[in-house]
Motif scaffolding. Structure first.
Motif, PDB file in Angstrom:
ATOM      1  N   PHE A1436       0.835  -1.202   0.000  1.00 57.48           N
ATOM      2  CA  PHE A1436       0.000   0.000   0.000  1.00 57.48           C
ATOM      3  C   PHE A1436       0.870   1.253   0.000  1.00 57.48           C
ATOM      4  N   SER A1437       1.948   1.214   0.780  1.00 59.73           N
ATOM      5  CA  SER A1437       2.858   2.365   0.814  1.00 59.73           C
ATOM      6  C   SER A1437       3.538   2.565  -0.526  1.00 59.73           C
ATOM      7  N   GLN A1438       3.861   1.486  -1.190  1.00 57.34           N
ATOM      8  CA  GLN A1438       4.446   1.598  -2.536  1.00 57.34           C
ATOM      9  C   GLN A1438       3.471   2.274  -3.487  1.00 57.34           C
ATOM     10  N   ALA A1439       2.220   1.917  -3.355  1.00 57.67           N
ATOM     11  CA  ALA A1439       1.217   2.487  -4.258  1.00 57.67           C
ATOM     12  C   ALA A1439       0.979   3.965  -3.976  1.00 57.67           C
ATOM     13  N   LYS A1440       1.002   4.349  -2.681  1.00 56.54           N
ATOM     14  CA  LYS A1440       0.706   5.736  -2.306  1.00 56.54           C
ATOM     15  C   LYS A1440       1.951   6.626  -2.257  1.00 56.54           C
ATOM     16  N   LYS A1441       3.150   6.022  -2.289  1.00 55.19           N
ATOM     17  CA  LYS A1441       4.418   6.732  -2.339  1.00 55.19           C
ATOM     18  C   LYS A1441       4.653   7.649  -1.134  1.00 55.19           C
ATOM     19  N   PRO A1442       4.470   7.196   0.129  1.00 53.84           N
ATOM     20  CA  PRO A1442       4.863   8.017   1.285  1.00 53.84           C
ATOM     21  C   PRO A1442       6.336   7.773   1.583  1.00 53.84           C
ATOM     22  N   ASP A1443       6.764   8.144   2.832  1.00 58.10           N
ATOM     23  CA  ASP A1443       8.142   7.892   3.238  1.00 58.10           C
ATOM     24  C   ASP A1443       8.290   6.397   3.493  1.00 58.10           C
ATOM     25  N   MET A1444       8.667   5.714   2.454  1.00 55.82           N
ATOM     26  CA  MET A1444       8.662   4.248   2.465  1.00 55.82           C
ATOM     27  C   MET A1444       9.644   3.682   3.473  1.00 55.82           C
ATOM     28  N   PHE A1445      10.849   4.252   3.514  1.00 53.00           N
ATOM     29  CA  PHE A1445      11.917   3.646   4.294  1.00 53.00           C
ATOM     30  C   PHE A1445      11.770   3.903   5.788  1.00 53.00           C
ATOM     31  N   GLU A1446      11.002   4.905   6.159  1.00 56.87           N
ATOM     32  CA  GLU A1446      10.672   5.080   7.569  1.00 56.87           C
ATOM     33  C   GLU A1446       9.825   3.908   8.050  1.00 56.87           C
ATOM     34  N   LEU A1447       8.884   3.490   7.180  1.00 56.18           N
ATOM     35  CA  LEU A1447       8.057   2.326   7.508  1.00 56.18           C
ATOM     36  C   LEU A1447       8.925   1.066   7.587  1.00 56.18           C
ATOM     37  N   VAL A1448       9.884   0.957   6.675  1.00 54.78           N
ATOM     38  CA  VAL A1448      10.757  -0.227   6.677  1.00 54.78           C
ATOM     39  C   VAL A1448      11.529  -0.321   7.988  1.00 54.78           C
ATOM     40  N   CYS A1449      12.079   0.819   8.453  1.00 55.88           N
ATOM     41  CA  CYS A1449      12.833   0.802   9.709  1.00 55.88           C
ATOM     42  C   CYS A1449      11.944   0.418  10.882  1.00 55.88           C
ATOM     43  N   LYS A1450      10.698   0.881  10.863  1.00 54.88           N
ATOM     44  CA  LYS A1450       9.782   0.505  11.941  1.00 54.88           C
ATOM     45  C   LYS A1450       9.494  -0.988  11.928  1.00 54.88           C
ATOM     46  N   LEU A1451       9.285  -1.499  10.743  1.00 57.39           N
ATOM     47  CA  LEU A1451       8.984  -2.928  10.641  1.00 57.39           C
ATOM     48  C   LEU A1451      10.182  -3.782  11.043  1.00 57.39           C
ATOM     49  N   LEU A1452      11.392  -3.302  10.737  1.00 58.89           N
ATOM     50  CA  LEU A1452      12.591  -4.059  11.115  1.00 58.89           C
ATOM     51  C   LEU A1452      12.787  -4.069  12.630  1.00 58.89           C
ATOM     52  N   SER A1453      12.173  -3.120  13.325  1.00 58.70           N
ATOM     53  CA  SER A1453      12.290  -3.067  14.787  1.00 58.70           C
ATOM     54  C   SER A1453      11.152  -3.797  15.486  1.00 58.70           C
ATOM     55  N   ASN A1454      10.266  -4.378  14.724  1.00 60.62           N
ATOM     56  CA  ASN A1454       9.108  -5.045  15.316  1.00 60.62           C
ATOM     57  C   ASN A1454       9.553  -6.259  16.121  1.00 60.62           C
ATOM     58  N   SER A1455       8.811  -6.561  17.161  1.00 56.27           N
ATOM     59  CA  SER A1455       9.193  -7.681  18.032  1.00 56.27           C
ATOM     60  C   SER A1455       8.828  -9.038  17.445  1.00 56.27           C
ATOM     61  N   ASP A1456       7.950  -9.085  16.455  1.00 55.26           N
ATOM     62  CA  ASP A1456       7.573 -10.360  15.820  1.00 55.26           C
ATOM     63  C   ASP A1456       8.493 -10.624  14.639  1.00 55.26           C
ATOM     64  N   TYR A1457       9.111 -11.793  14.657  1.00 55.73           N
ATOM     65  CA  TYR A1457      10.063 -12.085  13.589  1.00 55.73           C
ATOM     66  C   TYR A1457       9.353 -12.231  12.238  1.00 55.73           C
ATOM     67  N   GLU A1458       8.068 -12.631  12.244  1.00 57.07           N
ATOM     68  CA  GLU A1458       7.348 -12.764  10.978  1.00 57.07           C
ATOM     69  C   GLU A1458       7.252 -11.415  10.267  1.00 57.07           C
ATOM     70  N   VAL A1459       7.045 -10.357  11.053  1.00 56.04           N
ATOM     71  CA  VAL A1459       6.975  -9.018  10.470  1.00 56.04           C
ATOM     72  C   VAL A1459       8.333  -8.609   9.925  1.00 56.04           C
ATOM     73  N   ARG A1460       9.368  -8.847  10.718  1.00 53.67           N
ATOM     74  CA  ARG A1460      10.721  -8.492  10.259  1.00 53.67           C
ATOM     75  C   ARG A1460      11.088  -9.273   8.990  1.00 53.67           C
ATOM     76  N   LEU A1461      10.749 -10.546   8.974  1.00 56.78           N
ATOM     77  CA  LEU A1461      11.084 -11.381   7.823  1.00 56.78           C
ATOM     78  C   LEU A1461      10.351 -10.919   6.570  1.00 56.78           C
ATOM     79  N   THR A1462       9.091 -10.525   6.719  1.00 54.01           N
ATOM     80  CA  THR A1462       8.333 -10.002   5.573  1.00 54.01           C
ATOM     81  C   THR A1462       8.975  -8.727   5.039  1.00 54.01           C
ATOM     82  N   CYS A1463       9.382  -7.878   5.939  1.00 57.52           N
ATOM     83  CA  CYS A1463      10.035  -6.629   5.528  1.00 57.52           C
ATOM     84  C   CYS A1463      11.366  -6.911   4.845  1.00 57.52           C
ATOM     85  N   LEU A1464      12.114  -7.835   5.379  1.00 56.38           N
ATOM     86  CA  LEU A1464      13.411  -8.180   4.784  1.00 56.38           C
ATOM     87  C   LEU A1464      13.241  -8.765   3.381  1.00 56.38           C
ATOM     88  N   ASN A1465      12.220  -9.569   3.196  1.00 54.73           N
ATOM     89  CA  ASN A1465      11.962 -10.123   1.856  1.00 54.73           C
ATOM     90  C   ASN A1465      11.684  -9.006   0.856  1.00 54.73           C
TER      91      ASN A1465
END
Length: 1851
Positions: A1436-1465
């Motif tokens: 959705f962020s790709q489609a709307k073109k916001p600050d994409m990499f801020e979202l990526v950093c947040k997801l990489l800090s998530n406590s659930d590894y499934e979220v981090r793994l999805t972001c890394l992929n």
């Protein structure tokens, strides 16, 4: 008789005598046995003499000559003419059709009528009438009918002097009146013969007799049909005869055992008779057959087809389209309607092939009719391609084209081609327009229906290639890329050929080349070569020969820079050009004798050499085939070619690819055939030309060098590929060259040498039996008179070794023993030695008898030991080895032995049977135990420990080391458990292999040796019955799978033989056994059968009997058995019983058996029904067996899986095709699914739904769904939609898959709307099922939705359930599924259609992911939902073109590894990585991230972006980067996860390479050493292959900086080269190729030019090490020469055993090859050593570690320095050589008897080669080496390797 008449007659007779048979030479096998009445007493003496020669000839020529003498004698008188006519026609009544004697008689017998026409005619008719009247001899009647049908024209005609034939009574029209005299007798004879033969067939039980009777019946019906068609009419055939013939024909066709060909002939006969007897003609017959009226009631479908086919055969083309006045129908159209009838649309192979062949016949007759008569307008409209009838025809053709039988597909194609011709004749303009549209439609469907490309190829000549190219310009490229797919390749190639063949006639040559050449050149890939690209390309170039020059010139301009595919293409073009007459003429015009630069005036030798050395196998093989193959078989190979081939063989015999070796052998065979022909020509003209003599000399030297190379390749320690390839090449030498030109080319002397024989003798110990077979074949091919008599001591050593190996507990040893004994069988001295071992003198010295008696005597001794203790026998006399040797020798008994020494052989067989039964009883307690794998018939008591110890010691393969097992009652529990495990394995091995050998022996005895008559049979009927009962018992009671599988092999051989017997007592046995087994299954009181282990051997009994049943029986036993088993599996009274479980398991085995083929397919629907009903059982065992049965049926019906995913479209079948093949399943599946859906609605568990939905999910939507309302898939839709509400997750998933095959593109929107309206929060199961269905439907039908402009409607419907993806939905699993659905829509750019709904889902997803409350972590499926939400947020962020990499950093800090793994992929897919994200990842990998999968992805990303980000970050602070490198190296050394370890190695390698690329980085030397230590520890073959590949890449990438960077010391460089040597000998070809590519690109060496194969790079790397000229470099070479691990010890704490040898981790590495390369380089280094002040030395600590001497022995040498001088090391080496030899001591021993002899001989060989090199530079004398040299000379077997060691030590 007047004088003139005699002269005429003499001339005629002489002319006949001068005639020769057209069939050529008369062979011995052509002598015929005749039974004739003698001529009258008053017959002429010449006739009597000729009659005697005819009846009892000495040779075939005399028998043929007797006919000429009889013809000469027939002219003497009327009586003589009558007698001779009688004799010759009586011969014709007995002789087979193609007998030369029959041809002779039938050709010339009518010459008697020249003088005596009346007498000849009367006698001939009398003989024929007599044969027809003899009803007691049906075969005589058959011969008479055959005589009338086939030979009437020759018998009743006269042959004059000019070979002109005329009828006896003059005129062709008088033939019928002549035969009308015997017409009633012929009809009576036909009726009588049919009756007797059919009655005989029904009575006989023997399959051989039944087959013979059916063959006779086939000939009779064929001749009868021909007679009826040729000589009968409505006027001369009576009602009685016609009715009876019709009745008999129908009875035969209705019989289930009637073969297809016989049915077809009967159908023709029925059609002829019906046409004669009915006024309506053949039109009424079609209706009678289809409607089953009158005589045609209950006619099977195949019989109906046979009758309709008969109508086509007896009708003329114009008769088919003559309007019938009665029903105003055309016979041709009636037949077409009958062919298209659903009755004949069956899956049965016979039905399908008969139907399509009949349709093909119809097309041919219709074409004939169109060309011979004019068609009416209504008939033309019926045959128009757009008519209703033709639409049905096309539908039928598409289904037939998709049939699984190739014969059906081919016939369909031919029928389609004929149909095109019909349409072109009926409506030329309309057909072209129709076919153009058809081509466009077919091309759109070609991806799902591959055969439609073949249909288009048939249409191309009419539609035109340019028309199709205008419609689809990319068609050639699309078709060419389809050649990579094996299933599409043949169809695509067919269409491509049709296109470019037609296109060249439509456009200019230049335009044609512009269209086709770039496509074939630019889009060629290696995968295409496997599927026919070369043949297609050849056809393309030969279509326009001038294109060859263009292609070759284009590719040759820069061949050094060409990629692999283009090099292959270049060589392919040259090969094609050499076969082209166009190029052959061009080469002849050059008229140049020889060129040292150009090969064949086409390619530079440099290019050919470059290709031969190329790293890619396909390029090498292409170049080799270019050299070896030639359009002319007599073309003499040039010397340059032979040098290149020798060089190629030197480096390429170790390739591990089987396909590569097959190509290599094929090229070699072609080369040898050329050499053979060339040698023959050179020998004929050897004295005429000096150049020819030079050619012969070159050929001789080449053959000797190649032969010598192949023998030397059989050295001890050679890898499997080298041994196998070399043996096959030696076999080709023996088969092609040795016999015809061995002396000429000089290989006969080498074959006759003892060294050659000894080398092959050792190969008999090879671990691969295929190599043993070739070696034995080559040994037996050595002429005994050429090879001097074998040494008696040597043969005695071989005998002793064979005896020891036969009693070994290791199975490979026993196989070796059998091959050694087969070799010794041909040595008279060996027979004499063996005879001396008997206590009493043998009556016979026949080798086979002596060997078998000796083995039986030894076996009896082992049986005696087994009777005392089976455990002891397992250790010291396991019996199966001797049984194997006996079985091997039994296969060598010549057939004439049974007649000569019948009593002796009978006694041997009797003794063998007794021993076999005794052994079987001894081991029965093990193999029939309920748990045979761990069975040990003893307790661990003090007296038992000794037995365990003995067994363990026997299992050790290195007893000579002196290791002894320390085992006692006080041993530790784990040691006792280990002892028990090994002992149980030994015991089981002894037991099941003994059963295996006994079963195979018994099977061979029955199969290979005569069972009757008594004077030659070795087994009585009673013996056979006992053997059968033995197998029934073994297969019924044995629990060990290996035992009963091998028993099945023997049992199947017995059944095959018994079915073929003529003795009633024998051929009835299989049926009796089958009935016995089926009765035992139904008998609940029979406790012998095992219901577990999938019924153990019981299915094998049934399978063995049924799969071997002869086809002439009509599968009677199969039908009866399947009826019984399906009854057991289906009826409720058997529920919960073992009988039903056995039935399921047996059915499973039968459905899986490929030999039953089409016979089992008709029972598939009943099997499916039984399996699905089995799922309903309350018993787990029944449900389990039913599931296995269902799995086998799915494979049988859908074919073998093409992908691992069961539900993949590649594993599917069209729903229409499926239900056409199995129509019975339509209603059954519909009703069962409906009942199951009702159960789901009521909340019940319905196990039967699983197979139902799985079956439906394997179906794909039909392209013509909806046209056939009787098989509409929409009937299943509502029930499947109900199933998606099931409480079982897997059922919901299966239902969603199944729904896809039920929905068509036209109603997909309706189904989506229905699913969306069904969704509700109150029914979470239904909601989940609906969401799953929506996701799958949108993915599958996305293109059709876009095409139909339905996207807005779909998004609107889905947006209505957006609440399911928000916090309004409390169930996280359905919420995750809904989020996945909306994610799919976003990825398809559909979010803008309803932005509000998507924003709502986005906000909800963001809150879910960022919420870190403790409660959310413990909710079920929270991780799954967060993963889906994070994926949605990213897209959705790709489609709307916001600050994409801020979202990526947040997801990489998530406590659930499934979220981090999805972001890394997601991050991995980016092309550019921002610095903050990179720093975040750097921080995470340094201990913060703990999850393995996330770490793996992080290291992948870091490795991808390391070069573009690291320099930017660490430009001012390189220490930080070095610290990270050190951390990663340390982490890798402790990491256990292979995937993570691989990524760490990859990342650190990239980091090191990056630092080395920066000249300013000069302070990380210690980190480089740590990294080198890391990659060195993972370079061995014991590590994971992916890790080794990364090591290879890392090492290859640092090679450019190896000598230029200041941080890399000399020691580090040597370490790198040592790692390179290790990797170049890796077991994986990928690792070797990576290293070789890196070396050839980055190392400066004159040999490394281009991309060179690893075997050549190895020598170059060793040379580079030698060029260092330092003690460290010399030490590295020494280490590589001496490096070899000693044999491992054996301990009770190890988790392995030694019953079987544990193969090395590296099956490619050859110690000798590395040692040879290092020895050569070491010699170069010592030769070029220029520093006389500092002589060459070695590092002490590095060298001593690789010597075999113990540390105590080494300490005896006074070595105080840290370095070793050359002399000191030589002294140590001599001690080491003596130490190694002491382990083997070869004097007067065969190598087989010495354990681990391979390892020690390899060590000795390496040290001997080293000794030879060093002694040149340090001349010292060593008594120890001298002693080893003398002892080696006393070896019993001195092959090439031992001879090489002797030569090296003799310096």
């Amino acid at each position: 008789m007047v004088k003139g008449e005699k002269n005429t007659m003499g001339t005629t007779t002489a002319w006949h005598m001068g005639q020769t048979l057209k069939r050529g030479k008369v062979r011995e096998s052509h002598m015929e046995q005749l039974i004739l009445d003698p001529p009258p007493e008053n017959a002429d003496d010449d006739i009597k003499a000729a009659f005697t020669e005819l009846l009892m000839p000495e040779n075939p020529s005399q028998q043929i000559g007797a006919v000429d003498k009889l013809l000469c004698a027939s002219v003497k008188s009327e009586e003589s003419a009558q007698v001779v006519t009688n004799i010759l026609l009586a011969c014709l009544l007995q002789l087979p059709s193609k007998a030369q004697l029959r041809i002779k008689i039938s050709k010339f017998v009518s010459s008697i009528a020249v003088e005596y026409p009346k007498e000849y005619e009367e006698t001939a008719l009398e003989v024929i009438c007599c044969a027809l009247s003899n009803t007691e001899n049906p075969l005589g009647i058959m011969q008479a009918i055959k005589l009338v049908v086939e030979d009437a024209s020759s018998i009743f005609s006269v042959q004059g002097e000019r070979s002109e034939r005329k009828l006896v009574t003059g005129g062709q029209d008088l033939m019928k009146p002549l035969l009308s005299k015997i017409h009633p007798l012929v009809l009576q004879g036909i009726l009588s013969c049919i009756t007797q033969l059919w009655y005989s067939h029904k009575e006989t039980q023997s399959s051989i007799e039944a087959s013979q009777v059916l063959q006779e019946m086939q000939r009779l019906i064929k001749n009868s049909t021909a007679y009826l068609q040729k000589y009968c009419s409505k006027d001369n055939i009576g009602n009685y005869e016609s009715c009876k013939l019709l009745e008999h024909g129908l009875i035969i066709m209705k019989h289930q055992c009637c073969p297809l060909d016989l049915r077809i002939n009967c159908g023709q006969m029925v059609a002829i008779i019906h046409n004669y007897c009915n006024e309506d003609g053949l039109n009424s017959l079609v209706q009678n057959v289809i409607c089953e009226d009158g005589h045609y009631v209950a006619l099977p479908p195949l019989a109906q087809l046979a009758v309709i086919n008969g109508i086509l055969c007896v009708s003329q083309g114009k008769e088919l389209y003559t309007n019938n006045k009665c029903n105003n129908m055309y016979l041709g159209l009636e037949i077409l309607e009958a062919i298209l009838s659903p009755v004949f649309q069956s899956n049965d192979g016979s039905m399908a092939i008969t139907t399509i062949r009949m349709f093909q016949h119809w097309t041919l007759r219709t074409l004939e009719a169109i060309k011979s008569s004019s068609f009416s307008s209504d008939l033309r409209s019926s045959l128009h391609p757009s008519s209703t009838v033709m639409s049905r025809v096309f539908e039928y053709l598409w289904l037939s084209w998709d049939h699984f039988l190739d014969s059906v597909k081919h016939a369909t194609k031919e029928s389609f081609q004929n149909l095109i011709k019909i349409h072109n004749e009926v409506s030329p303009e309309g057909s072209i327009a129709h076919y153009t549209e058809m081509c466009k439609t077919l091309l759109l469907q070609s991806s799902s229906r591959k055969y439609k490309l073949s249909a288009v190829s048939c249409l191309v000549p009419d539609v035109g290639c340019q028309t199709l190219l205008n419609y689809e310009p990319q068609l050639p490229r699309l078709l060419l890329t389809s050649l990579k797919d094996s299933s599409m390749a043949s169809h695509a190639a067919e269409l491509l050929e049709a296109l470019f063949t037609v296109h060249i006639r439509e456009v200019s040559q230049a335009k044609w080349q512009d269209v086709w050449l770039p496509v074939f050149i630019n889009f060629f890939s290696q995968e295409m070569q496997t599927f026919g690209y070369e043949l297609l390309f050849k056809k393309l170039l030969l279509t326009s020969p001038e294109s060859l020059d263009i292609v070759v010139e284009t590719l040759s301009e820069s061949c050094d820079k060409l990629e692999m595919e283009k090099l292959c293409l270049l060589i392919m073009c040259v090969k094609i050009g050499r076969q082209s007459t166009y190029w052959q003429k061009k080469c002849q015009e050059k008229n140049v004798q020889h060129s040292d630069v150009l090969w064949k005036f086409i390619l530079p030798y440099k290019t050919v050499m470059f290709c031969l050395k190329h790293i890619h196998e396909s390029v090498q093989l292409s170049a080799l085939s270019l050299l070896c193959e030639s359009p002319k078989s007599t073309e003499i190979p040039e010397k340059e070619e032979m040098d290149l081939i020798l060089d190629y063989f030197h480096y390429n015999t170790t390739n591990q690819s089987p396909s590569y070796r097959q190509h290599l052998v094929k090229c070699t065979k072609n080369l040898f055939l050329r050499i053979k022909e060339a040698t023959r020509i050179l020998n004929k003209s050897r004295n005429s030309n000096d150049n020819l003599m030079h050619n012969l000399y070159c050929l001789r030297e080449f053959c000797k060098d190649l032969f010598s190379m192949m023998i030397q390749n059989l050295f001890i320690g050679a890898n499997t590929a080298r041994r196998g390839t070399s043996l096959i090449v030696l076999e080709l030498f023996n088969e092609i060259l040795y016999k015809d030109c061995g002396t000429c080319i000089g290989i006969d002397e080498m074959i006759h040498s003892h060294m050659y024989a000894d080398t092959l003798l050792y190969v008999l110990n090879d671990s691969y039996e295929s190599n043993k077979i070739i070696a034995l074949k080559l040994l037996l091919a050595i002429p005994k008179d050429k090879l001097h008599s074998q040494d008696e001591k040597k043969l005695e050593c071989l005998i002793n070794a064979a005896c020891d190996l036969a009693s070994s507990s290791r199975p490979p040893d026993t196989v070796t023993a059998s091959y050694v004994l087969k070799y010794l069988l041909n040595e008279p001295i060996a027979v004499k030695i063996l005879s001396s071992k008997f206590s009493t003198d043998l009556q016979s010295q026949e080798p086979l008898e002596v060997f078998l008696k000796f083995l039986l005597q030894s076996l009896q001794s082992e049986v005696t030991v087994a009777q005392e203790s089976l455990l002891k026998a397992a250790a010291y006399g396991p019996m199966y080895g001797l049984l194997l040797c006996i079985r091997t020798l039994l296969g060598n008994i010549p057939k004439d032995q049974f007649d000569k020494n019948h009593c002796v052989w009978k006694s041997i067989v009797k003794e063998l049977l007794a021993v076999c039964y005794e052994v079987s009883e001894l081991v029965a307690s093990v193999v029939r135990n309920s748990s045979p794998e761990g069975h040990l018939p003893m307790d661990l008591e003090p007296e038992s420990v000794g037995s365990l110890k003995a067994v363990l010691q026997a299992s050790i393969s290195n007893q000579q080391i002196g290791n002894d097992i320390q085992l006692s009652v006080d041993s530790k529990p784990d040691e006792l458990l280990k002892a028990q495990a090994v002992s149980a394995q030994m015991l089981l091995l002894c037991a099941w292999r003994s059963v295996k050998e006994i079963s195979l022996i018994l099977g061979d005895l029955v199969q290979n040796y005569p069972l009757y008559p008594d004077h030659v049979s070795l087994l009585t009927v009673e013996d056979v019955k006992i053997i059968g009962q033995y197998f029934l018992m073994q297969l019924s009671e044995t629990k060990h799978r290996g035992a009963f599988e091998q028993s099945y092999i023997g049992f199947n051989r017995i059944c095959e033989q018994l079915w073929q017997c003529n003795e009633e007592q024998l051929y009835s046995l299989p049926d009796e056994w089958l009935r016995e087994v089926l009765y035992a299954i139904q008998n609940d009181n029979d406790d012998r059968l095992c219901a577990t282990r999938r019924s153990a051997g019981v299915p094998f009994i049934v399978q063995g009997i049924l799969s071997s049943e002869p086809s002439v029986r009509g599968a009677v036993s199969l039908k009866n058995t399947m009826t019984t088993l399906l009854k057991l599996a289906a009826e409720h009274q058997y529920k919960g019983t073992d009988a039903r479980i056995h039935a399921f398991n047996i059915l499973r085995a039968l459905y899986r058996d490929s030999r039953l083929g089409d016979l089992i397919v008709p029972y598939a629907p009943a099997g499916i029904k039984a399996a699905i009903n089995g799922y309903k059982s309350d018993s787990w065992a029944e449900r389990n067996s039913a599931s296995l049965l269902f799995s086998s049926l799915i494979t049988r019906m859908f074919g073998v899986k093409k992908t691992q995913d069961d539900l993949s479209r590649k594993n599917s079948m069209s729903a229409l095709v499926f239900f056409r093949r199995y129509p019975d399943l339509y209603d059954f599946l519909k009703n069962e699914l409906k009942n199951g859906a009702c159960g789901v609605k009521e909340g019940k568990l319905v196990p039967a739904l699983f197979p139902l939905l799985l079956l439906l999910a394997r179906l794909s939507p039909s392209p013509i769904e909806g046209r056939n309302t009787t098989l509409s898939m929409s009937a299943f839709t509502s029930a499947v939609i109900q199933c998606i509400s099931s409480s079982i997750f897997q059922l919901r998933n299966l239902a969603s898959h199944a729904l896809i095959s039920l929905v068509t593109p036209d109603n997909v929107l309706d189904v989506i709307n229905q699913l969306c309206s069904k969704a509700s929060l109150t029914d979470q199961n239904g909601l989940h099922g609906s969401l799953l269905c929506l996701i799958k439907l949108l993915k599958y039908f996305h293109d059709s939705i876009i095409k139909n402009n339905e996207s807005d409607s779909v998004v609107k419907s889905v947006a209505g359930i957006s609440w399911s993806a928000t916090e309004s939905n409390p169930c996280l699993i359905t919420r995750a599924c809904a989020v996945e659905l909306f994610t799919f829509l976003i990825r398809r750019k559909c979010s803008f259609m309803n932005l509000h709904a998507f924003n709502e889902v986005n906000n909800s997803s963001f809150m879910l992911v960022t919420c870190n409350s403790q409660g959310s972590h413990h909710q079920p499926w929270s991780a799954l939902c967060k993963r889906a939400a994070s994926k949605y947020l990213i897209h959705f962020s790709q489609a709307k073109k916001p600050d994409m990499f801020e979202l990526v950093c947040k997801l990489l800090s998530n406590s659930d590894y499934e979220v981090r793994l999805t972001c890394l992929n997601y991050v991995e897919t980016l092309d550019d990585l921002p610095v903050p994200v990179f720093l975040k990842l750097f921080d995470q990998v340094q201990g913060r991230e703990q999850h393995k999968e996330c770490l793996i992805q992080m290291f992948k990303i870091l490795n991808k972006f390391v070069s573009c980000v690291v320099y930017e970050q660490f430009d001012a602070n390189w220490e930080e980067g070095v610290r990270i490198l050190g951390y990663c190296v340390e982490r890798a050394g402790e990491e256990a996860c292979i995937e993570l370890l691989t990524e760490i190695i990859c990342f650190t390698s990239s980091l090191v390479v990056f630092f080395l690329s920066k000249d300013s980085v000069s302070f990380f030397g210690t980190s480089v050493y740590g990294w080198l230590a890391l990659v060195k520890s993972f370079s061995g073959s014991e590590n994971d292959v992916e890790a080794r590949i990364q090591v290879a890449r890392g090492i290859s990438n640092i090679l450019p900086f190896l000598h230029s960077h200041q941080s890399i010391s000399g020691e580090a460089r040597l370490n790198v080269y040592e790692i390179l040597i290790t990797l170049l000998q890796d077991d994986s070809d990928v690792v070797r190729n990576v290293v070789a590519t890196g070396c050839t690109k980055h190392l400066e060496h004159n040999e490394l030019q281009g991309t060179i194969q690893p075997t050549r790079v190895l020598e170059a790397v060793c040379d580079i090490i030698a060029h260092f000229h330092t003690p460290e470099a010399l030490t590295v070479l020494l280490k590589l020469i001496l490096k070899e691990d000693a044999p491992e010890g054996f301990g009770l704490t190890q988790d392995d055993d030694r019953v079987f040898d544990k193969g090395e981790m590296n099956g490619y590495r050859e110690v000798r090859t590395v040692a040879q390369a290092c020895v050569k380089s070491l010699a170069k280094a010592l030769d070029s050593w220029s520093d006389s002040v500092h002589p060459p030395t070695f590092i002490k600590q590095e060298v001593i570690a690789y010597l075999c001497l113990s540390l105590e022995d080494q300490s005896q040498n006074d070595i105080k320095n840290d370095v070793l001088s050359l002399g000191t090391f030589m002294n140590m080496l001599s001690d080491d050589i003596n130490h190694v030899y002491n382990f083997i001591s070869l004097e007067n021993k065969a190598l087989y008897g010495i354990k681990n002899v391979d390892t020690w001989l390899v060590k000795l060989g390496c040290r001997a080669a080293l000794w030879k090199v060093l002694r040149v530079h340090c001349c010292i004398e060593s008594p120890l080496v001298r002693l080893v040299f003398l002892n080696l000379n006393k070896s019993a077997m001195k092959g090439t390797y031992i001879t090489e060691i002797i030569n090296n030590l003799s310096v």
